[in-house]
Every structure is written in C-alpha cells, then in structure tokens.
Design a protein around this motif. Structure first.
Motif, PDB file in Angstrom:
ATOM      1  N   UNK A 145       0.819  -1.216   0.000  1.00 52.34           N
ATOM      2  CA  UNK A 145       0.000   0.000   0.000  1.00 52.34           C
ATOM      3  C   UNK A 145       0.852   1.265   0.000  1.00 52.34           C
ATOM      4  N   UNK A 146       2.048   1.212   0.558  1.00 56.01           N
ATOM      5  CA  UNK A 146       2.925   2.388   0.548  1.00 56.01           C
ATOM      6  C   UNK A 146       3.280   2.777  -0.882  1.00 56.01           C
ATOM      7  N   UNK A 147       3.661   1.779  -1.691  1.00 55.29           N
ATOM      8  CA  UNK A 147       3.988   2.051  -3.090  1.00 55.29           C
ATOM      9  C   UNK A 147       2.755   2.511  -3.860  1.00 55.29           C
ATOM     10  N   UNK A 148       1.661   1.780  -3.689  1.00 52.59           N
ATOM     11  CA  UNK A 148       0.474   2.055  -4.508  1.00 52.59           C
ATOM     12  C   UNK A 148      -0.243   3.336  -4.088  1.00 52.59           C
ATOM     13  N   UNK A 149       0.032   3.860  -2.890  1.00 55.23           N
ATOM     14  CA  UNK A 149      -0.511   5.175  -2.526  1.00 55.23           C
ATOM     15  C   UNK A 149       0.037   6.250  -3.462  1.00 55.23           C
ATOM     16  N   UNK A 150       1.300   6.104  -3.843  1.00 57.75           N
ATOM     17  CA  UNK A 150       1.880   7.026  -4.834  1.00 57.75           C
ATOM     18  C   UNK A 150       1.164   6.855  -6.167  1.00 57.75           C
TER      19      UNK A 150
END
Length: 220
Positions: free
Chosen positions: A95-100
């Motif tokens: 989710x950290x990556x895909x929040x970007x």
C-alpha cells in the motif's frame, strides 16, 4: 540494413528518447518522483511505457490486468491509453507504493479505470477465474516477484481471450539469463520461463529488447 538488433549506447538511447518519446506530463512527474525512491530500479523505462500504451491502442484493449504495480508508471501509461469505459485490474501487496500510484491516477483522471487489488496476485487471479472471467481479458502485464512469474503466466493465459496479449517484463534480467554462472532464484525462474515459452504451442511469441527485455505472448 542489419541482420541483428543494434546495440544501444547511452548516446544512441538518448537519441531514441529525443526523437520518439511523447511522455505526458503526469507520467514525467511520476517518473521523476519515483527516481528518488529507494527502489527506483523497479520502475519500467519510459520508452517501454510508451510501447505498452501503443500496444493497448493497437489491440483496442478494453480489459487488462497488471501483476505488480509499484508506483504506478506502467498502469498509468496503460490506463491513459484505455477507452473511458476500459478496466485495468492492478495487483499488488504494498500500500505504501500504490498510494503514490493512486495519487497520480487521480491527477490524470483515470482512477475510475483502475481496479486496485491489495492482495497476493495469485489470490486475485484465482478470484477472477472463479468469478467467470476466463477468456475475457485483452492484455496482461507481469512485473512482480520473479519466482512467481510462471504461476502468474499460467493464470493469465486462462484469463486472456484468444488473441489476448501477455507482456512479461525483465525477460533479459540485465543480461544474466545468458550467463550460466548466474544462478540466483530470480534469474533461474526467468531463464526457465523463457525456455518454456519458446516451445509453448498455446501462444505465438516475440522477445523485444526494450527496457530489461519484454517477452510478448499472444494466446492462440
């Protein structure tokens, strides 16, 4: 004329980008932000993103799957090329990556086209198959954990319609696939999958030396 693919020096690669890359500003900004990310090497090259968007339009893709999103460059390139009623199922666990990625999808106005599934990709692909979506997708892209590539490929092949296209990233693995002394699990997995696809009669095949190598499998 040449009887083999030309090698790209840094200078020649810059020329290729100068005369052919038409990168939308939102993609350029995403690429710039991702270049500062500790895992920036995971992002595809801009010319590969443009090539994937080109294929999306060429094949009139309406329904696609991506296995491995990272910060969303490839998914954004494809979503921009999809028609307004197109759908991209995007599979990732981070989710950290895909929040970007989500932030840039919204800026580009394509978030309604992207169905992000935060779960192991195998689970998502199996859910799609159980949900009756076999033989219904136009294009799939694999760019995730290399050991899982074969499992993703087999499921995508079932999900693709006849004539559907599967794109497999990192098929050249930085050249390591051609070096027998390299035996890490990721390289071995890619090397074995390349060999398998070469003789797989369920597909037509092309390996394009763009980015880190893009294997293209067209379902018969």
């Amino acid at each position: 004329m040449s009887n083999r693919t030309i090698s790209l020096t840094d200078n020649l690669y810059r020329y290729v980008l100068d005369v052919s890359l038409r990168e939308p500003d939102v993609l350029r900004r995403l690429r710039k932000e991702t270049s500062r990310h500790p895992e920036s090497k995971m992002q595809i090259a801009p010319d590969q993103g443009q090539f994937m968007a080109f294929l999306t339009r060429l094949a009139s893709v309406r329904k696609a799957i991506e296995v491995g999103v990272f910060t969303g460059y490839s998914s954004l390139a494809v979503a921009l090329a999809l028609p307004d009623n197109g759908r991209l199922v995007a599979c990732d666990v981070n989710e950290e990556y895909t929040d970007i990625a989500r932030r840039y999808w919204c800026q580009a106005g394509v978030e309604h086209k992207i169905d992000l599934r935060i779960a192991p990709a195998i689970e998502t692909l199996d859910d799609l198959l159980r949900g009756g979506e076999a033989d219904s997708f136009d294009m799939g892209f694999i760019d995730a954990d290399k050991v899982g590539y074969n499992s993703y490929y087999e499921r995508l092949l079932r999900l693709m319609r006849p004539g559907g296209l599967i794109l497999i990233d990192n098929a050249l693995r930085g050249g390591d696939v051609a070096d027998p002394s390299v035996s890490n699990k990721g390289t071995v997995a890619i090397r074995q999958l390349n060999a398998k696809l070469h003789t797989d009669q369920r597909i037509d095949l092309a390996l394009v030396p763009i980015g880190d190598g893009l294997m293209m499998a067209l379902k018969r």
